[in-house]
Write a protein that holds these residues in place. Structure first.
Motif, PDB file in Angstrom:
ATOM      1  N   PRO A  30      40.729   2.391  55.066  1.00 17.73           N
ATOM      2  CA  PRO A  30      39.687   1.922  56.397  1.00 17.73           C
ATOM      3  C   PRO A  30      39.990   0.829  57.570  1.00 17.73           C
ATOM      4  O   PRO A  30      40.295   0.776  58.688  1.00 17.73           O
ATOM      5  N   VAL A  31      39.860  -0.249  56.770  1.00 19.33           N
ATOM      6  CA  VAL A  31      40.049  -1.109  57.496  1.00 19.33           C
ATOM      7  C   VAL A  31      41.508  -1.644  57.167  1.00 19.33           C
ATOM      8  O   VAL A  31      42.137  -2.351  58.591  1.00 19.33           O
ATOM      9  N   PHE A  32      42.602  -1.102  56.957  1.00 16.22           N
ATOM     10  CA  PHE A  32      43.899  -0.723  57.753  1.00 16.22           C
ATOM     11  C   PHE A  32      44.005  -0.153  58.464  1.00 16.22           C
ATOM     12  O   PHE A  32      44.943  -0.531  59.989  1.00 16.22           O
ATOM     13  N   GLU A  33      43.000   0.744  58.795  1.00 19.21           N
ATOM     14  CA  GLU A  33      42.913   2.001  60.352  1.00 19.21           C
ATOM     15  C   GLU A  33      42.255   0.831  61.584  1.00 19.21           C
ATOM     16  O   GLU A  33      42.948   0.885  62.254  1.00 19.21           O
ATOM     17  N   GLU A  37      46.362  -1.665  65.410  1.00 17.92           N
ATOM     18  CA  GLU A  37      46.379  -2.295  66.725  1.00 17.92           C
ATOM     19  C   GLU A  37      46.651  -3.644  66.502  1.00 17.92           C
ATOM     20  O   GLU A  37      47.777  -4.007  67.206  1.00 17.92           O
ATOM     21  N   ASP A  38      45.874  -4.231  65.724  1.00 18.64           N
ATOM     22  CA  ASP A  38      46.266  -6.009  66.033  1.00 18.64           C
ATOM     23  C   ASP A  38      47.332  -6.382  65.179  1.00 18.64           C
ATOM     24  O   ASP A  38      47.985  -7.360  65.480  1.00 18.64           O
ATOM     25  N   VAL A  39      47.080  -5.584  63.966  1.00 16.47           N
ATOM     26  CA  VAL A  39      48.924  -6.320  63.587  1.00 16.47           C
ATOM     27  C   VAL A  39      50.138  -6.165  64.056  1.00 16.47           C
ATOM     28  O   VAL A  39      50.577  -6.654  63.651  1.00 16.47           O
ATOM     29  N   LEU A  75      50.320   2.133  58.108  1.00 24.25           N
ATOM     30  CA  LEU A  75      49.146   3.538  57.498  1.00 24.25           C
ATOM     31  C   LEU A  75      49.307   3.653  56.326  1.00 24.25           C
ATOM     32  O   LEU A  75      49.395   3.688  55.218  1.00 24.25           O
ATOM     33  N   SER A  76      51.181   3.700  56.733  1.00 21.92           N
ATOM     34  CA  SER A  76      51.930   4.446  55.369  1.00 21.92           C
ATOM     35  C   SER A  76      51.673   3.451  53.132  1.00 21.92           C
ATOM     36  O   SER A  76      51.262   4.288  52.478  1.00 21.92           O
ATOM     37  N   MET A  77      51.232   2.248  53.535  1.00 22.43           N
ATOM     38  CA  MET A  77      50.988   1.348  52.945  1.00 22.43           C
ATOM     39  C   MET A  77      49.925   1.905  51.997  1.00 22.43           C
ATOM     40  O   MET A  77      49.243   1.261  50.729  1.00 22.43           O
TER      41      MET A  77
END
Length: 331
Positions: A30-33, A37-39, A75-77
Protein backbone atom coordinates in the motif's frame (compact mmCIF):
# COMPACT_ATOMS: atom_id res chain seq x y z
CA UNK A 1 10.40 -18.22 -4.06
CA UNK A 2 9.17 -21.44 -5.69
CA UNK A 3 10.03 -22.61 -9.23
CA UNK A 4 13.63 -21.50 -9.07
CA UNK A 5 16.72 -23.47 -10.06
CA UNK A 6 19.31 -24.51 -7.52
CA UNK A 7 21.90 -22.25 -9.15
CA UNK A 8 19.59 -19.24 -8.93
CA UNK A 9 18.72 -20.07 -5.33
CA UNK A 10 22.43 -20.04 -4.54
CA UNK A 11 22.58 -16.56 -6.09
CA UNK A 12 19.71 -15.34 -3.89
CA UNK A 13 21.31 -16.85 -0.82
CA UNK A 14 24.57 -15.06 -1.57
CA UNK A 15 22.75 -11.74 -1.91
CA UNK A 16 20.86 -12.51 1.29
CA UNK A 17 17.43 -12.12 -0.25
CA UNK A 18 15.04 -14.24 1.81
CA UNK A 19 11.34 -15.06 1.84
CA UNK A 20 11.03 -12.80 4.87
CA UNK A 21 12.37 -9.88 2.79
CA UNK A 22 9.84 -10.57 0.06
CA UNK A 23 6.98 -10.73 2.60
CA UNK A 24 8.13 -7.46 4.16
CA UNK A 25 8.01 -5.73 0.79
CA UNK A 26 4.64 -7.28 -0.01
CA UNK A 27 3.24 -6.08 3.31
CA UNK A 28 4.25 -2.51 2.40
CA UNK A 29 2.61 -2.63 -1.04
CA UNK A 30 0.00 0.00 0.00
CA UNK A 31 2.84 2.41 0.74
CA UNK A 32 4.51 1.56 -2.59
CA UNK A 33 1.22 2.23 -4.38
CA UNK A 34 0.79 5.52 -2.53
CA UNK A 35 4.20 6.88 -3.47
CA UNK A 36 4.59 5.34 -6.95
CA UNK A 37 3.82 8.60 -8.78
CA UNK A 38 6.25 10.62 -6.65
CA UNK A 39 8.98 8.01 -7.03
CA UNK A 40 8.63 7.84 -10.83
CA UNK A 41 8.43 11.64 -11.18
CA UNK A 42 11.53 12.12 -9.02
CA UNK A 43 13.34 9.44 -10.99
CA UNK A 44 12.68 11.06 -14.39
CA UNK A 45 13.59 14.49 -13.06
CA UNK A 46 16.93 12.94 -12.18
CA UNK A 47 17.20 11.33 -15.64
CA UNK A 48 16.35 14.65 -17.32
CA UNK A 49 19.58 16.16 -16.00
CA UNK A 50 21.54 14.07 -18.51
CA UNK A 51 21.03 15.07 -22.18
CA UNK A 52 22.45 11.81 -23.52
CA UNK A 53 19.75 9.86 -21.64
CA UNK A 54 16.92 12.11 -22.81
CA UNK A 55 18.23 11.82 -26.37
CA UNK A 56 18.27 8.03 -26.09
CA UNK A 57 14.71 8.02 -24.73
CA UNK A 58 13.50 10.27 -27.56
CA UNK A 59 15.11 7.98 -30.12
CA UNK A 60 13.38 4.78 -28.96
CA UNK A 61 10.38 5.75 -26.82
CA UNK A 62 8.92 8.66 -24.84
CA UNK A 63 8.78 9.73 -21.18
CA UNK A 64 5.08 8.93 -20.60
CA UNK A 65 5.41 5.39 -21.89
CA UNK A 66 8.52 4.80 -19.83
CA UNK A 67 6.85 6.22 -16.72
CA UNK A 68 4.16 3.57 -17.02
CA UNK A 69 6.85 0.90 -17.33
CA UNK A 70 8.62 2.24 -14.26
CA UNK A 71 5.37 2.26 -12.25
CA UNK A 72 4.95 -1.43 -13.03
CA UNK A 73 8.59 -2.08 -12.10
CA UNK A 74 8.32 -0.20 -8.81
CA UNK A 75 5.21 -2.12 -7.78
CA UNK A 76 6.75 -5.44 -8.89
CA UNK A 77 9.13 -5.10 -5.92
CA UNK A 78 6.12 -6.00 -3.72
CA UNK A 79 4.89 -9.04 -5.68
CA UNK A 80 6.60 -11.29 -3.14
CA UNK A 81 7.81 -13.67 -5.85
CA UNK A 82 11.29 -14.18 -7.28
CA UNK A 83 11.34 -17.24 -9.52
CA UNK A 84 12.86 -18.29 -12.83
CA UNK A 85 10.17 -16.38 -14.75
CA UNK A 86 11.00 -13.20 -12.82
CA UNK A 87 14.73 -13.66 -13.51
CA UNK A 88 14.21 -14.33 -17.23
CA UNK A 89 12.03 -11.24 -17.48
CA UNK A 90 14.77 -9.10 -15.90
CA UNK A 91 17.41 -10.55 -18.22
CA UNK A 92 15.16 -9.88 -21.24
CA UNK A 93 14.73 -6.25 -20.16
CA UNK A 94 18.50 -5.98 -19.74
CA UNK A 95 19.05 -7.32 -23.27
CA UNK A 96 16.64 -4.71 -24.67
CA UNK A 97 18.52 -1.89 -22.96
CA UNK A 98 21.82 -3.34 -24.19
CA UNK A 99 20.56 -3.35 -27.79
CA UNK A 100 19.44 0.28 -27.70
CA UNK A 101 22.85 1.35 -26.39
CA UNK A 102 22.18 2.19 -22.72
CA UNK A 103 25.52 1.81 -20.97
CA UNK A 104 25.84 -0.17 -17.74
CA UNK A 105 26.96 2.84 -15.72
CA UNK A 106 23.62 4.58 -16.36
CA UNK A 107 21.63 1.37 -15.98
CA UNK A 108 23.22 0.37 -12.65
CA UNK A 109 23.21 3.97 -11.48
CA UNK A 110 19.42 4.00 -11.86
CA UNK A 111 19.13 1.52 -8.96
CA UNK A 112 21.03 3.89 -6.67
CA UNK A 113 18.81 6.76 -7.79
CA UNK A 114 15.75 4.65 -6.95
CA UNK A 115 17.24 3.71 -3.59
CA UNK A 116 17.94 7.35 -2.66
CA UNK A 117 14.40 8.40 -3.64
CA UNK A 118 12.84 5.47 -1.77
CA UNK A 119 14.92 6.16 1.34
CA UNK A 120 13.79 9.79 1.50
CA UNK A 121 10.13 8.89 1.04
CA UNK A 122 10.01 5.89 3.40
CA UNK A 123 11.71 7.83 6.18
CA UNK A 124 8.70 10.10 6.15
CA UNK A 125 5.94 7.52 5.63
CA UNK A 126 7.32 4.60 7.67
CA UNK A 127 9.67 6.09 10.26
CA UNK A 128 9.66 2.93 12.39
CA UNK A 129 10.33 0.35 9.64
CA UNK A 130 11.85 2.31 6.77
CA UNK A 131 15.35 0.88 7.29
CA UNK A 132 14.03 -2.73 7.08
CA UNK A 133 12.14 -1.91 3.88
CA UNK A 134 15.14 -0.14 2.33
CA UNK A 135 17.41 -3.01 3.31
CA UNK A 136 15.11 -5.55 1.60
CA UNK A 137 14.65 -3.23 -1.39
CA UNK A 138 18.43 -2.84 -1.76
CA UNK A 139 18.73 -6.66 -1.96
CA UNK A 140 16.14 -6.67 -4.76
CA UNK A 141 18.04 -3.92 -6.57
CA UNK A 142 21.31 -5.80 -6.05
CA UNK A 143 19.81 -8.94 -7.59
CA UNK A 144 18.46 -6.93 -10.51
CA UNK A 145 21.91 -5.37 -11.01
CA UNK A 146 23.46 -8.81 -11.23
CA UNK A 147 20.84 -9.89 -13.77
CA UNK A 148 21.47 -6.74 -15.81
CA UNK A 149 25.19 -7.47 -15.89
CA UNK A 150 24.41 -11.03 -16.89
CA UNK A 151 22.23 -9.78 -19.74
CA UNK A 152 24.91 -7.38 -20.93
CA UNK A 153 27.54 -10.12 -20.72
CA UNK A 154 25.28 -12.43 -22.69
CA UNK A 155 24.86 -9.74 -25.36
CA UNK A 156 28.62 -9.17 -25.49
CA UNK A 157 29.25 -12.90 -25.90
CA UNK A 158 26.75 -12.99 -28.76
CA UNK A 159 28.56 -10.06 -30.36
CA UNK A 160 31.92 -11.77 -29.85
CA UNK A 161 30.62 -14.96 -31.43
CA UNK A 162 29.21 -12.97 -34.33
CA UNK A 163 32.46 -11.07 -34.62
CA UNK A 164 34.43 -14.32 -34.67
CA UNK A 165 32.11 -15.68 -37.37
CA UNK A 166 32.46 -12.47 -39.38
CA UNK A 167 36.24 -12.60 -39.00
CA UNK A 168 36.27 -16.19 -40.19
CA UNK A 169 34.18 -15.25 -43.23
CA UNK A 170 36.46 -12.28 -43.86
CA UNK A 171 39.58 -14.41 -43.58
CA UNK A 172 38.15 -16.96 -46.00
CA UNK A 173 37.28 -14.19 -48.43
CA UNK A 174 40.75 -12.65 -48.06
CA UNK A 175 42.35 -16.06 -48.60
CA UNK A 176 40.35 -16.62 -51.75
CA UNK A 177 41.10 -13.12 -53.04
CA UNK A 178 44.78 -13.57 -52.20
CA UNK A 179 44.92 -16.81 -54.13
CA UNK A 180 43.25 -15.17 -57.12
CA UNK A 181 45.56 -12.18 -56.75
CA UNK A 182 48.59 -14.47 -56.70
CA UNK A 183 47.49 -16.12 -59.94
CA UNK A 184 46.85 -12.76 -61.57
CA UNK A 185 50.21 -11.41 -60.40
CA UNK A 186 52.04 -14.48 -61.71
CA UNK A 187 50.37 -14.08 -65.08
CA UNK A 188 51.07 -10.34 -65.02
CA UNK A 189 54.71 -10.98 -64.21
CA UNK A 190 55.06 -13.46 -67.06
CA UNK A 191 53.35 -11.08 -69.49
CA UNK A 192 55.50 -8.19 -68.30
CA UNK A 193 58.68 -10.20 -68.83
CA UNK A 194 57.46 -11.31 -72.27
CA UNK A 195 56.59 -7.73 -73.24
CA UNK A 196 59.93 -6.54 -71.95
CA UNK A 197 61.78 -9.18 -73.99
CA UNK A 198 59.85 -8.30 -77.15
CA UNK A 199 60.41 -4.60 -76.53
CA UNK A 200 64.15 -5.15 -76.12
CA UNK A 201 64.26 -7.18 -79.34
CA UNK A 202 62.35 -4.38 -81.05
CA UNK A 203 64.92 -1.87 -79.80
CA UNK A 204 67.75 -3.99 -81.22
CA UNK A 205 65.96 -4.38 -84.56
CA UNK A 206 65.20 -0.67 -84.73
CA UNK A 207 68.81 0.17 -83.95
CA UNK A 208 69.97 -2.14 -86.74
CA UNK A 209 67.42 -0.64 -89.14
CA UNK A 210 68.60 2.82 -88.14
CA UNK A 211 72.21 1.85 -88.94
CA UNK A 212 71.18 0.41 -92.31
CA UNK A 213 69.23 3.56 -93.12
CA UNK A 214 72.27 5.66 -92.32
CA UNK A 215 74.42 3.43 -94.60
CA UNK A 216 71.79 3.65 -97.34
CA UNK A 217 71.66 7.42 -96.97
CA UNK A 218 75.43 7.53 -97.27
CA UNK A 219 75.26 5.40 -100.44
CA UNK A 220 72.65 7.70 -101.95
CA UNK A 221 74.84 10.69 -101.18
CA UNK A 222 77.70 8.96 -103.04
CA UNK A 223 75.39 8.37 -106.01
CA UNK A 224 74.45 12.05 -105.89
CA UNK A 225 78.13 12.98 -106.04
CA UNK A 226 78.58 10.64 -109.04
CA UNK A 227 75.63 12.40 -110.69
CA UNK A 228 77.36 15.73 -110.19
CA UNK A 229 80.53 14.24 -111.77
CA UNK A 230 78.48 13.04 -114.74
CA UNK A 231 77.05 16.53 -115.10
CA UNK A 232 80.52 18.03 -115.12
CA UNK A 233 81.67 15.50 -117.77
CA UNK A 234 78.56 16.30 -119.81
CA UNK A 235 79.26 20.01 -119.58
CA UNK A 236 82.88 19.45 -120.60
CA UNK A 237 81.83 17.17 -123.49
CA UNK A 238 79.37 19.76 -124.72
CA UNK A 239 82.09 22.40 -124.57
CA UNK A 240 84.52 20.10 -126.44
CA UNK A 241 81.88 19.38 -129.10
CA UNK A 242 81.19 23.09 -129.52
CA UNK A 243 84.87 23.86 -129.94
CA UNK A 244 85.22 20.98 -132.42
CA UNK A 245 82.31 22.33 -134.48
CA UNK A 246 83.94 25.74 -134.59
CA UNK A 247 87.23 24.27 -135.72
CA UNK A 248 85.47 22.12 -138.33
CA UNK A 249 83.77 25.19 -139.73
CA UNK A 250 87.20 26.83 -140.03
CA UNK A 251 88.56 23.79 -141.92
CA UNK A 252 85.88 24.01 -144.54
CA UNK A 253 85.51 21.00 -146.79
CA UNK A 254 88.18 19.10 -144.89
CA UNK A 255 86.38 19.51 -141.55
CA UNK A 256 82.96 18.10 -142.47
CA UNK A 257 83.63 14.64 -141.10
CA UNK A 258 84.98 16.08 -137.90
CA UNK A 259 81.87 18.30 -137.66
CA UNK A 260 79.65 15.21 -137.71
CA UNK A 261 81.65 13.74 -134.84
CA UNK A 262 81.44 17.03 -132.91
CA UNK A 263 77.67 17.11 -133.43
CA UNK A 264 77.29 13.59 -132.04
CA UNK A 265 79.45 14.51 -129.07
CA UNK A 266 77.16 17.45 -128.29
CA UNK A 267 74.07 15.24 -128.63
CA UNK A 268 75.62 12.71 -126.25
CA UNK A 269 76.45 15.48 -123.80
CA UNK A 270 72.85 16.78 -123.97
CA UNK A 271 71.46 13.28 -123.41
CA UNK A 272 73.82 12.76 -120.48
CA UNK A 273 72.69 16.04 -118.96
CA UNK A 274 69.00 15.08 -119.30
CA UNK A 275 69.66 11.64 -117.79
CA UNK A 276 71.62 13.20 -114.92
CA UNK A 277 68.73 15.63 -114.23
CA UNK A 278 66.25 12.76 -114.05
CA UNK A 279 68.63 10.79 -111.81
CA UNK A 280 69.03 13.81 -109.54
CA UNK A 281 65.25 14.29 -109.35
CA UNK A 282 64.73 10.66 -108.41
CA UNK A 283 67.58 10.83 -105.91
CA UNK A 284 65.98 13.86 -104.26
CA UNK A 285 62.67 12.00 -103.88
CA UNK A 286 64.41 8.91 -102.49
CA UNK A 287 66.42 11.05 -100.05
CA UNK A 288 63.22 12.71 -98.84
CA UNK A 289 61.57 9.33 -98.30
CA UNK A 290 64.67 8.04 -96.52
CA UNK A 291 64.62 11.09 -94.27
CA UNK A 292 61.00 10.42 -93.25
CA UNK A 293 61.70 6.72 -92.75
CA UNK A 294 64.70 7.59 -90.61
CA UNK A 295 62.58 9.93 -88.47
CA UNK A 296 59.91 7.27 -88.02
CA UNK A 297 62.61 4.72 -87.19
CA UNK A 298 64.02 7.03 -84.50
CA UNK A 299 60.54 7.55 -83.00
CA UNK A 300 59.84 3.81 -83.06
CA UNK A 301 63.19 3.07 -81.48
CA UNK A 302 62.55 5.66 -78.76
CA UNK A 303 59.08 4.22 -78.12
CA UNK A 304 60.48 0.70 -77.96
CA UNK A 305 63.08 1.78 -75.41
CA UNK A 306 60.38 3.46 -73.33
CA UNK A 307 58.20 0.36 -73.56
CA UNK A 308 61.10 -1.84 -72.51
CA UNK A 309 61.78 0.40 -69.50
CA UNK A 310 58.10 0.43 -68.48
CA UNK A 311 57.85 -3.31 -68.94
CA UNK A 312 60.82 -3.75 -66.62
CA UNK A 313 59.15 -1.46 -64.06
CA UNK A 314 55.93 -3.47 -64.45
CA UNK A 315 57.86 -6.67 -63.80
CA UNK A 316 59.36 -5.15 -60.64
CA UNK A 317 55.89 -4.01 -59.53
CA UNK A 318 54.45 -7.47 -60.18
CA UNK A 319 57.22 -9.00 -58.09
CA UNK A 320 56.46 -6.60 -55.24
CA UNK A 321 52.75 -7.42 -55.46
CA UNK A 322 53.56 -11.12 -55.43
CA UNK A 323 55.52 -10.63 -52.20
CA UNK A 324 52.58 -8.70 -50.76
CA UNK A 325 50.20 -11.53 -51.68
CA UNK A 326 52.55 -13.99 -49.96
CA UNK A 327 52.57 -11.83 -46.83
CA UNK A 328 48.76 -11.68 -46.92
CA UNK A 329 48.59 -15.46 -47.13
CA UNK A 330 50.85 -15.72 -44.08
CA UNK A 331 48.63 -13.26 -42.18
Amino acid sequence: MSSISAERQKQLDYVGLTAQDLRLLADHRPVFEKVVEDVVDHFYKHVGKYPELTELIARFSNIERLKETQRMYWLSMTDGIVDDAYIEQRITIGLVHSRIGLTTNYYLGAYMAYLDIATTIFKQLAPDSWHYVIHALSKMFNLDSQLVLEAYEKKEKEQLHQLAADQDDTLQAITQITQELTGMITELNENALSISAVAKETVVSQDQAHVLLEELTGGMQQIEKMGELIREISDQSHLVGLNAAIEAAHAGEFGRGFEVVASEVRKLAASSRDAQSKIQFNLNQIMEILKRVQQESERTSSGARSQAARSSELAVFATAMEKLATDLRKL
